[in-house]
Design an enzyme around this catalytic site. Structure first.
Site, PDB file in Angstrom:
ATOM      1  N   CYS A   2       0.960  -1.214  -0.034  1.00 33.09           N
ATOM      2  CA  CYS A   2       0.078   0.035   0.033  1.00 33.09           C
ATOM      3  C   CYS A   2       0.798   1.087  -0.083  1.00 33.09           C
ATOM      4  CB  CYS A   2      -1.007   0.240   1.364  1.00 33.09           C
ATOM      5  SG  CYS A   2      -1.816  -1.410   1.432  1.00 33.09           S
ATOM      6  N   ILE A  51      -3.833  -9.462   0.720  1.00 30.70           N
ATOM      7  CA  ILE A  51      -4.433 -10.566   1.675  1.00 30.70           C
ATOM      8  C   ILE A  51      -5.642  -9.931   2.377  1.00 30.70           C
ATOM      9  CG2 ILE A  51      -3.925 -11.421   4.093  1.00 30.70           C
ATOM     10  CD1 ILE A  51      -0.751 -11.250   3.175  1.00 30.70           C
ATOM     11  N   GLU A  75       4.125  -6.339   4.032  1.00 27.77           N
ATOM     12  CA  GLU A  75       3.668  -7.778   4.434  1.00 27.77           C
ATOM     13  C   GLU A  75       4.212  -8.252   5.496  1.00 27.77           C
ATOM     14  OE1 GLU A  75       0.910  -8.799   2.843  1.00 27.77           O
ATOM     15  OE2 GLU A  75       1.152  -7.818   0.934  1.00 27.77           O
TER      16      GLU A  75
END
Length: 611
Positions: A2, A51, A75
């Protein structure tokens, strides 16, 4: 994966300004966005869903009583284990994301949370009760995090460009960094090309409260060779540890692909990962610049589909402005353009890819790591004699044998600052018209050398590259070029468990007379054919030195070198002389030319075009 941005709230239209700042980094997360704004802080988030694809997983993420707010880029690969542990400790979760593990983990363990993480990350948590910010960047610097304190506002974000829309942001060129960049080809310190904007270093965290910022290191690479295991055992350990790292890096709720060149690193990743798609780019038909044929052959060998693209010179040159915009700061590594196009290619098929960055730094893969052994006999000559010979050689045209004598006259600190050494201090002073307070190269590298003075020279070189070259060049372009195409790039070599193993491998199993990454190459043989495991490193070869001799591209660069923007900073006659001497074949000055040219392209984007 992001993009995050935020600031301490000292303005009236915070929600509107935050929205504009978020729009600047929409490419990092086109799937959704989220905001948190109160009278103390504004936090924004752009999401690339990898995810927990549901909207429930969108950020900002809160703890149970909403007293803490998180925005996070990256992550966490061991989040499921941490989540189970936190649930047992009484925490309640409302998503299936790795993001939520961070906020509950910080609530439970504070800063000690960082010791438990396995992954790549840059995140900021706002504690409403204490009116305090806590932020951190991952162990290797895979994910970027910038900050600035201007006016009454402290701002942070994944990309500097997001700051441009804040009313307190003052855009000024940092000329000290320009001069340092001319030597390194990237900005190697925590300073950036924007005055008063800084990078949070890798493996560092910060707290911000009552206008005071405290930055500290939380993790350190510690090379400590273990001579007990034999080579076979090291090879087996590498094979097992790397296989585990690839497995955890593959976890996603979307398809994952893999980049593939002709080198052992990406081939090893692709073979072990067992992904369905590999991606390759090249230039023309010359095998020096085109690895597509090999990639297709290797993909067939492992039973996977390969997608490839030949980049034309026109495409390469036409992309330069866009690339420097996405880079935030000038990066003169020509391979960044190749990476831009392979990310573009992959993004048409998948949302996440695996890549081989980091193997050279942690396992000892660069050809220059042969240098200490190659020069060992010459270093037996007394230092004063070598210094004298080097001083004479430095006045001669710098060709292969002459360069050997010059390098031989210097201590490691003087001759090695990383994989790029573009302009010496003397040379950069000669081409610069402006005066700066830039530190010399040895001042930049000294803090890192000082930490490994007791190690052998190969280890010292690796340590330096891990902290400067890898973070400032390799990982910068990996993040910015992948995110430019909304693509998550994962690097299984840069894993805490892999590093913990690599720290212990004796130098003799890292660099031998015949090869680099010796133990790792043998481990790769378990998954790759011999011609792959033993192949000489090429990287992303780009024919810039050839193009710069062609009239079309020579004229493009000459026009830039003699522009009013260039004349602000450089002695343009000296720049043109470099260009002319390169075209005449007097010496290969392509890297010097490209370093200055790249800065001028970047300067146009951020200061002339006023993005």
């Amino acid at each position: 994966m992001c993009g995050i941005v935020g600031f301490t709230n000292k303005i009236d239209d915070a929600t509107v300004i935050l929205g504009r700042m978020m729009d600047r980094i929409k490419h990092r997360g086109p799937d959704s966005d989220g905001k948190y704004v109160d009278d103390q802080v504004a936090m924004g988030f752009r999401r690339l869903s990898i995810i927990d694809l549901s909207d429930v997983g969108s950020q900002p993420i809160f703890n149970e009583d909403r007293s803490k707010v998180l925005t996070f880029n990256g992550e966490i690969y061991n989040y499921k284990e941490l989540r189970s542990e936190l649930i047992e400790l009484g925490h309640s979760f409302y998503t299936q994301t790795d993001s939520e593990v961070l906020i509950h983990g910080y609530e439970e363990w504070g800063e000690a949370l960082l010791d438990r993480l396995r992954g790549m990350f840059a995140f900021v948590i706002y504690d409403k009760n204490n009116n305090e910010l806590f932020g951190a960047r991952d162990f290797f610097g895979i994910k970027p995090l910038y900050y600035a304190q201007m006016g009454d506002s402290f701002m942070w974000g994944s990309e500097i460009k997001s700051f441009l829309d804040h009313p307190h942001f003052k855009k000024e060129l940092n000329t000290d960094v320009l001069e340092t960049y001319l030597t390194f080809q990237y900005s190697p310190t925590t300073d950036t090309f924007f005055k008063n904007v800084y990078k949070l270093p890798a493996a560092h965290c910060f707290t911000y409260k009552d206008g005071k910022l405290d930055v500290k290191r939380y993790w350190e690479v510690k090379f400590k060779a273990d001579d007990q295991p034999d080579l076979e055992e090291w090879v087996n350990r590498i094979s097992e540890t790397f296989k585990n790292s690839v497995e955890v890096h593959k976890f996603a709720d979307v398809e994952v692909g893999s980049f593939l060149s002709s080198g052992v690193d990406s081939s090893y990743v692709a073979a072990v990962a067992d992904v369905d798609k590999t991606f390759t780019v090249g230039f023309g038909e010359d095998e020096k610049y085109n690895e597509i044929g090999y990639a297709k052959e290797f993909s067939k060998y492992i039973g996977k589909d390969n997608f490839s693209k030949v980049i034309t010179p026109q495409e390469y040159w036409d992309s330069l402005k866009k690339i420097q915009y996405h880079m935030d700061e000038p990066l003169a590594d020509p391979s960044a353009v190749a990476l831009f196009f392979v990310c573009q290619l992959a993004s048409q098929q998948v949302k996440a890819v695996l890549s081989g960055e980091g193997a050279d730094e942690i396992f000892g893969g660069y050809n220059i790591y042969h240098n200490p052994a190659d020069m060992a006999s010459y270093f037996k000559i007394p230092r004063p004699i070598r210094k004298g010979v080097g001083a004479v050689a430095d006045k001669l045209p710098h060709k292969h044998g002459v360069n050997y004598l010059i390098r031989g006259s210097k201590d490691l600190d003087e001759r090695f600052i990383g994989n790029a050494y573009i302009f010496s201090e003397k040379e950069r002073k000669e081409i610069l018209k402006i005066k700066t307070n830039a530190p010399d190269a040895m001042a930049v590298t000294k803090p890192f050398y000082d930490k490994v003075r007791d190690k052998d020279q190969v280890t010292q070189m690796q340590y330096l590259d891990l902290h400067l070259w890898m973070t400032g060049d390799i990982l910068l372009k990996a993040d910015k070029m992948s995110m430019a195409h909304s693509l998550e790039l994962r690097v299984p070599f840069l894993d805490k468990e892999v590093m913990a193993l690599a720290e212990q491998i004796p130098t003799k199993h890292r660099v031998t007379k015949e090869n680099t990454k010796y133990a790792m190459r043998i481990a790769a043989l378990k998954a790759c054919p011999p011609q792959t495991a033993n192949k000489k490193k090429l990287g992303f070869p780009v024919p810039t030195r050839v193009w710069l001799k062609e009239d079309k591209y020579y004229n493009i660069v000459k026009e830039k070198f003699t522009s009013p923007e260039s004349e602000q900073f450089f002695n343009t006659d000296a720049l043109v002389a470099l260009l002319d001497d390169h075209r005449a074949g007097k010496y290969d000055y392509s890297r010097k030319i490209w370093t200055v040219f790249t800065f001028l392209i970047w300067y146009d984007v951020y200061f002339k075009d006023n993005v």
